[in-house]
Write an enzyme that holds these catalytic residues in place. Sequence first.
Site, short mmCIF file in Angstrom:
data_model
loop_
_atom_site.label_atom_id
_atom_site.label_comp_id
_atom_site.label_asym_id
_atom_site.label_seq_id
_atom_site.Cartn_x
_atom_site.Cartn_y
_atom_site.Cartn_z
N LYS A 68 0.85 -1.20 0.00
CA LYS A 68 0.00 0.00 0.00
C LYS A 68 0.88 1.24 0.00
O LYS A 68 1.91 1.28 0.69
CB LYS A 68 -0.91 -0.02 1.23
CG LYS A 68 -1.94 1.10 1.26
CD LYS A 68 -2.90 0.94 2.43
CE LYS A 68 -3.93 2.05 2.47
NZ LYS A 68 -4.89 1.90 3.60
N SER A 128 -9.79 1.98 2.49
CA SER A 128 -8.86 2.68 1.64
C SER A 128 -7.82 1.78 0.96
O SER A 128 -7.22 2.19 -0.03
CB SER A 128 -8.14 3.75 2.44
OG SER A 128 -7.36 3.16 3.47
N SER A 174 -10.05 -0.44 6.74
CA SER A 174 -9.46 -0.35 5.40
C SER A 174 -8.75 -1.59 4.88
O SER A 174 -8.38 -1.62 3.70
CB SER A 174 -8.50 0.82 5.32
OG SER A 174 -9.26 1.99 5.18
N1 GLN Z 1 -13.26 4.26 5.69
C1 GLN Z 1 -12.68 4.69 6.93
C2 GLN Z 1 -12.29 6.14 6.83
O1 GLN Z 1 -12.48 6.70 5.82
C3 GLN Z 1 -11.53 3.83 7.28
C4 GLN Z 1 -10.26 4.17 6.66
C5 GLN Z 1 -9.10 3.33 7.07
O2 GLN Z 1 -9.28 2.31 7.74
N2 GLN Z 1 -7.91 3.77 6.71
O3 GLN Z 1 -11.78 6.71 7.74
#
Ligand code: GLN
Length: 485
Positions: A79, A154, A178
């Site tokens: 990532k 994400s 995410s």
């Molecule tokens: N969708 C969540 C957010 O937007 C989680 C993001 C994540 O786990 N990095 O904060």
Amino acid sequence: MELFEKSAYELSQMMKKKEVSSVELTKSVFERIRAVEPKIDAYVTLNEENALKAAEEVDVKRAEGEELSELAGIPIGIKDNISTKGLKTTCSSKMLENYVPPFNATVMNRVYENGMVVTGKLNMDEFAMGSSTENSYFKPTRNPHDADRIPGGSSGGSAAAVAACEAIVSLGSDTGGSIRQPASYCGVVGLKPTYGAVSRYGLVAFASSLDQIGPLGRTVRDVAMLQSVINGHDRMDATSAYRNYADLSAGLKSGVDGLKIGLPKEYFGKGIDDEVKSGVLNAVKALEAQGAVVKEISLPSADYALSSYYIISSAEASSNLARFDGVRYGFRAEEYDGLTDMYEKTRSEGFGDEVKRRIMLGTFVLSSGFYDAYYKKAKLLQRRISEEFSQAFSDVDIIATPTVPTTAFRIGENTDDPLKMYATDICTVTVNIAGLPAISVPCGKDSRKLPIGLQLIGGKFTEQRLLNTAYTYEQLVGGFSMPEL
Ligand code: GLN
């Protein structure tokens, strides 16, 4: 079956027996990338030349009879918020479009020490803020099971690359879901480790008290193998847990006889799609048939989870992202009039809308007039949510829920409505708030042939039990199914 389709475990066995070399495998993965990447867009940066060099080195060492790690020679995608020395780390942001870190994250040192082959850097929502990878500054990634749909986020690139066989395994990060949410949408396995089990040193911080790096793969065993490579104490991360970390893949075993599984009623109610619900309940039934004992439980504060998550995570983000000021690293606005104007223009032009929204929300809830009303309350709720989990785990061994309320939605479907987008995190955020481990494992498909995910949550440092349960389920039903590409 092509090499790129096989699991890390199978490939590792084949390499040990010298049936295939890492160079052959790496070439096969890059051929696959060339064939499907135009459709999927999982990568921000490819690392082909270095990957082939690394693969060659492993092959030489193997030929010389050197003792190698299980994952030596296995291609892995990373990532793009995990620092890789000499390789661009953009966080899918204009702010870091050309940023090349001068150091490796601790997990990268482990990946390299184990002889793994880095294929490239994977697309994500900007600074890991989002649930669909549509917040990437560069491009959206597409779901390999239906290219008109999002892969989740994400870590959308990390899940899509593994599902499309553009990498054998990958690393993602999980602040509120995410890793698990995109794993669920893409039909792969994703583990969010206990907070402190994996070093955050070199992970570009979003919300430091919630962030955790973790593995994604097509099988539970692959995820167990990769987790065993990256976990462990690290003196570079003050929140890293000092303890003995067992080899999770060596400890992997099938069987759930007597395992107590709790089904929290709040996670099966309103807003959960019927097909998702029945997919998850069928999976639980399959485990019950193997001797698991299933009972309904209650986690009443689940209703407040999203608000407290978005307050705490945005508060921390507003502070963490203050470092992107055009002075130290990354983008700087071209024209400005004095220092304050330079800051303003740099941050206005360098960050995307969602990141700005979080910074504003975070700054607001931390401001002296509103701190008690919002941030303090969210922290109180955090304690209550953790206590509810502790209480539940005095009664059951594992909690099972859907990973996400629905299957993958269409690109563009939720982009105009941030609250709808945030709602996709309803089943995952409590795990981060309480610092627990959880895994998402594929449990069938809906009528549109889109993957459904089963989330298993455990007490702190019960990764082995989570993996064993997921493994048992996978052996019974078969997890990953190849998308048609
Ligand atoms: N969708 C969540 C957010 O937007 C989680 C993001 C994540 O786990 N990095 O904060």
